[in-house]
Design a protein around this motif. Sequence first.
Motif, PDB file in Angstrom:
ATOM      1  N   SER A 195     -17.000  14.524 -54.504  1.00 40.55           N
ATOM      2  CA  SER A 195     -18.099  13.782 -53.889  1.00 40.55           C
ATOM      3  C   SER A 195     -18.625  14.385 -52.596  1.00 40.55           C
ATOM      4  CB  SER A 195     -17.646  12.347 -53.606  1.00 40.55           C
ATOM      5  OG  SER A 195     -16.631  12.325 -52.613  1.00 40.55           O
ATOM      6  N   TYR A 196     -18.055  15.486 -52.125  1.00 39.55           N
ATOM      7  CA  TYR A 196     -18.460  16.012 -50.816  1.00 39.55           C
ATOM      8  C   TYR A 196     -19.971  16.273 -50.759  1.00 39.55           C
ATOM      9  CZ  TYR A 196     -18.810  18.809 -46.614  1.00 39.55           C
ATOM     10  OH  TYR A 196     -19.169  19.272 -45.372  1.00 39.55           O
ATOM     11  N   GLY A 197     -20.587  15.772 -49.718  1.00 44.08           N
ATOM     12  CA  GLY A 197     -22.017  15.990 -49.523  1.00 44.08           C
ATOM     13  C   GLY A 197     -22.917  15.101 -50.353  1.00 44.08           C
ATOM     14  N   LYS A 198     -22.344  14.128 -51.082  1.00 45.55           N
ATOM     15  CA  LYS A 198     -23.133  13.269 -51.956  1.00 45.55           C
ATOM     16  C   LYS A 198     -22.964  11.808 -51.519  1.00 45.55           C
ATOM     17  CE  LYS A 198     -22.262  16.360 -55.875  1.00 45.55           C
ATOM     18  NZ  LYS A 198     -21.631  16.469 -57.230  1.00 45.55           N
ATOM     19  N   GLN A 199     -24.057  11.167 -51.180  1.00 42.82           N
ATOM     20  CA  GLN A 199     -23.991   9.782 -50.735  1.00 42.82           C
ATOM     21  C   GLN A 199     -23.710   8.851 -51.906  1.00 42.82           C
ATOM     22  OE1 GLN A 199     -27.429   8.460 -48.617  1.00 42.82           O
ATOM     23  NE2 GLN A 199     -26.458   6.594 -47.866  1.00 42.82           N
ATOM     24  N   PHE A 200     -22.910   7.813 -51.644  1.00 46.56           N
ATOM     25  CA  PHE A 200     -22.513   6.805 -52.626  1.00 46.56           C
ATOM     26  C   PHE A 200     -21.669   7.380 -53.761  1.00 46.56           C
ATOM     27  CE2 PHE A 200     -26.577   4.465 -51.320  1.00 46.56           C
ATOM     28  CZ  PHE A 200     -25.896   3.604 -50.484  1.00 46.56           C
ATOM     29  N   ARG A 201     -21.050   8.526 -53.578  1.00 51.19           N
ATOM     30  CA  ARG A 201     -20.266   9.095 -54.671  1.00 51.19           C
ATOM     31  C   ARG A 201     -18.776   9.161 -54.359  1.00 51.19           C
ATOM     32  NH1 ARG A 201     -23.828  10.905 -58.354  1.00 51.19           N
ATOM     33  NH2 ARG A 201     -22.232  10.101 -59.749  1.00 51.19           N
ATOM     34  N   GLY A 202     -18.382   8.880 -53.113  1.00 49.89           N
ATOM     35  CA  GLY A 202     -16.973   8.913 -52.749  1.00 49.89           C
ATOM     36  C   GLY A 202     -16.322   7.546 -52.906  1.00 49.89           C
ATOM     37  N   ALA A 203     -15.141   7.417 -52.308  1.00 48.71           N
ATOM     38  CA  ALA A 203     -14.432   6.138 -52.297  1.00 48.71           C
ATOM     39  C   ALA A 203     -14.638   5.470 -50.951  1.00 48.71           C
ATOM     40  CB  ALA A 203     -12.946   6.356 -52.563  1.00 48.71           C
ATOM     41  N   SER A 204     -14.685   4.137 -50.951  1.00 51.92           N
ATOM     42  CA  SER A 204     -14.761   3.409 -49.703  1.00 51.92           C
ATOM     43  C   SER A 204     -13.479   3.620 -48.905  1.00 51.92           C
ATOM     44  CB  SER A 204     -14.958   1.910 -49.972  1.00 51.92           C
ATOM     45  OG  SER A 204     -16.243   1.661 -50.491  1.00 51.92           O
ATOM     46  N   ALA A 205     -13.608   3.547 -47.585  1.00 53.61           N
ATOM     47  CA  ALA A 205     -12.440   3.708 -46.729  1.00 53.61           C
ATOM     48  C   ALA A 205     -11.386   2.655 -47.059  1.00 53.61           C
ATOM     49  CB  ALA A 205     -12.859   3.616 -45.266  1.00 53.61           C
ATOM     50  N   ASP A 206     -10.119   3.029 -46.855  1.00 52.97           N
ATOM     51  CA  ASP A 206      -8.987   2.126 -47.087  1.00 52.97           C
ATOM     52  C   ASP A 206      -8.845   1.725 -48.541  1.00 52.97           C
ATOM     53  OD1 ASP A 206      -8.195   2.061 -44.375  1.00 52.97           O
ATOM     54  OD2 ASP A 206      -9.750   0.590 -43.953  1.00 52.97           O
ATOM     55  N   SER A 207      -9.324   2.571 -49.449  1.00 50.41           N
ATOM     56  CA  SER A 207      -9.191   2.251 -50.870  1.00 50.41           C
ATOM     57  C   SER A 207      -9.425   3.515 -51.681  1.00 50.41           C
ATOM     58  CB  SER A 207     -10.214   1.189 -51.295  1.00 50.41           C
ATOM     59  OG  SER A 207     -11.494   1.769 -51.445  1.00 50.41           O
ATOM     60  N   ASP A 208      -9.124   3.428 -52.988  1.00 50.59           N
ATOM     61  CA  ASP A 208      -9.500   4.504 -53.907  1.00 50.59           C
ATOM     62  C   ASP A 208     -10.610   4.046 -54.835  1.00 50.59           C
ATOM     63  OD1 ASP A 208      -8.161   2.702 -55.458  1.00 50.59           O
ATOM     64  OD2 ASP A 208      -6.603   4.101 -56.152  1.00 50.59           O
ATOM     65  N   MET A 209     -11.300   2.956 -54.447  1.00 48.17           N
ATOM     66  CA  MET A 209     -12.354   2.372 -55.281  1.00 48.17           C
ATOM     67  C   MET A 209     -13.655   3.119 -55.048  1.00 48.17           C
ATOM     68  SD  MET A 209     -13.430  -1.628 -55.546  1.00 48.17           S
ATOM     69  CE  MET A 209     -14.423  -2.262 -56.902  1.00 48.17           C
ATOM     70  N   PRO A 210     -14.242   3.721 -56.075  1.00 50.75           N
ATOM     71  CA  PRO A 210     -15.507   4.430 -55.889  1.00 50.75           C
ATOM     72  C   PRO A 210     -16.608   3.500 -55.386  1.00 50.75           C
ATOM     73  CG  PRO A 210     -14.534   4.949 -58.026  1.00 50.75           C
ATOM     74  CD  PRO A 210     -13.760   3.794 -57.462  1.00 50.75           C
ATOM     75  N   ILE A 211     -17.407   3.997 -54.459  1.00 49.15           N
ATOM     76  CA  ILE A 211     -18.511   3.190 -53.949  1.00 49.15           C
ATOM     77  C   ILE A 211     -19.461   2.818 -55.080  1.00 49.15           C
ATOM     78  CG2 ILE A 211     -20.455   3.157 -52.325  1.00 49.15           C
ATOM     79  CD1 ILE A 211     -18.877   5.121 -50.589  1.00 49.15           C
ATOM     80  N   THR A 212     -19.619   3.720 -56.044  1.00 43.09           N
ATOM     81  CA  THR A 212     -20.498   3.416 -57.175  1.00 43.09           C
ATOM     82  C   THR A 212     -20.035   2.170 -57.921  1.00 43.09           C
ATOM     83  OG1 THR A 212     -19.205   5.022 -58.456  1.00 43.09           O
ATOM     84  CG2 THR A 212     -21.300   5.774 -57.552  1.00 43.09           C
ATOM     85  N   LYS A 213     -18.722   1.995 -58.031  1.00 50.51           N
ATOM     86  CA  LYS A 213     -18.185   0.813 -58.718  1.00 50.51           C
ATOM     87  C   LYS A 213     -18.435  -0.446 -57.896  1.00 50.51           C
ATOM     88  CE  LYS A 213     -14.042  -1.053 -60.922  1.00 50.51           C
ATOM     89  NZ  LYS A 213     -12.607  -0.822 -61.270  1.00 50.51           N
ATOM     90  N   VAL A 214     -18.257  -0.354 -56.581  1.00 47.87           N
ATOM     91  CA  VAL A 214     -18.528  -1.494 -55.714  1.00 47.87           C
ATOM     92  C   VAL A 214     -19.971  -1.949 -55.880  1.00 47.87           C
ATOM     93  CG1 VAL A 214     -18.698  -2.273 -53.322  1.00 47.87           C
ATOM     94  CG2 VAL A 214     -16.781  -0.829 -54.020  1.00 47.87           C
ATOM     95  N   LEU A 215     -20.898  -0.998 -55.805  1.00 42.14           N
ATOM     96  CA  LEU A 215     -22.319  -1.341 -55.881  1.00 42.14           C
ATOM     97  C   LEU A 215     -22.680  -1.890 -57.256  1.00 42.14           C
ATOM     98  CD1 LEU A 215     -23.877   1.735 -54.025  1.00 42.14           C
ATOM     99  CD2 LEU A 215     -23.379  -0.530 -53.094  1.00 42.14           C
ATOM    100  N   ARG A 216     -22.091  -1.337 -58.301  1.00 46.12           N
ATOM    101  CA  ARG A 216     -22.426  -1.740 -59.667  1.00 46.12           C
ATOM    102  C   ARG A 216     -21.922  -3.149 -59.983  1.00 46.12           C
ATOM    103  NH1 ARG A 216     -20.144   2.263 -62.037  1.00 46.12           N
ATOM    104  NH2 ARG A 216     -18.186   1.249 -62.617  1.00 46.12           N
TER     105      ARG A 216
END
Length: 440
Positions: A195-216
């Motif tokens: 996910s380096y350099g890509k917005q909304f593609r990493g994991a949220s801090a303090d978790s391994d949950m992808p930001i994409t999953k949170v938003l979806r």
Amino acid sequence: MISAEQNELMTRVGRDTPGGKLLRRYWQPVALTDELEGPRPVRPVRLLGQDFVLFRDEAGKLGFLDRDCPHRGADLAFGRLEDGGLRCPFHGWLFSVEGKCLDMPAEPAGSKLCSRIRQASYPVVEKSGIVFAYIGEGEPPAFPDFDCFVAPATHTFAFKGLLECNWLQALEVGIDPAHASYLHRFFEDEDTAESYGKQFRGASADSDMPITKVLREYGRPEIRVEPTDYGMRLTALRRLSEERTHVRVTNLWFPQAFVIPMSAEMTISQWHVPVDDTSCYWYAIFTSFTEPVDKAQMREQRLELYELPDYTSRRNKRNNYGYDVGEQASQTYTGMGHDINVHDQWAIESQGPIQDRTREHLGTSDKGIIAYRRLLVDAIERNLAGEAVPMAICAEDAGKFHGPASIDGIGSASEADEYWQREDRRRREQSSWAAPGQAA
């Protein structure tokens, strides 16, 4: 409901317009430092409906002048860099970075005309890979000690892109936390390690949950808006369970920038700079709190979409933003690829060159946009009345501004505010350059 008159007030940027007069009170990004590299560091610039030429002279000093030669109006962007300045090819008139006329070779020997001619020049400064210019009256404001300006050059990367619409609708995307759950929805989550350099593609801090999953999966955020000394703070809360909440803190930096989290380690400070009433550039400084930025990789990633020399998107209204019906059915919500800049570009350009806000119907999730418009109109009116406006700060006050905190993470549902403040403090304490406890 916004009236047609209010919409004009907020969107028009010409020299004699109320909105244009306000924006001229602030430093404006006009070029990337990269654009002045190479054998001929001269760039035409159109800013707030006016035309300028930006150049670096033989001694390395920057100049920002009106673009039309004061002799007979020829285009100085085609000028020659020589003899200590920029020389017009028409008759050889030569101008310094301060706008002083240095030479008129076609005039008779002993002519005093040169000493009486001065081209309009404007203050210009380089900050974190961006060249800023000030085209207003009086002394320019100071730059705040925000992270994007305090971080060492090794930890920042700058880029830009052209948008074919009014600056205000471009800015308003950044203060709309709800749209990310739809416009930037992905039906599959990639490996966050890539996910380096890509917005909304990493994991949220303090978790391994992808930001994409949170938003979806959590598309109905609670949005809080708070006024701050630099503009306003927006906190979007997505309740994951009784115990855990996703917390995303973004900021509006008055008048026309926002500061948002890109990942757990990096933030984006992004300006929306009017070219004229119906086009604008976004300029961004990516700031890393951990490792030095891989500038080559981030530039290469963005050049897959943006085409030089004008930083125009390869996916645009002329090719339907690369829309693919099959992709929309199975991969992305828009069907316009995986780069969220394209999604934003479609959303704001599809509103028209200048959005007709008399036809919109705002909801509760638009509270950030409503608050900002009130702030903007108030500042326009204050400026016309000769009163102080937000963030037109003096040098003595610059050091009072830090951060601002911009966090994307998962914390306790009962301590959302405490969580983002604690996470920001932790990140600063572990950083090699960010002062602990100095987030606004």
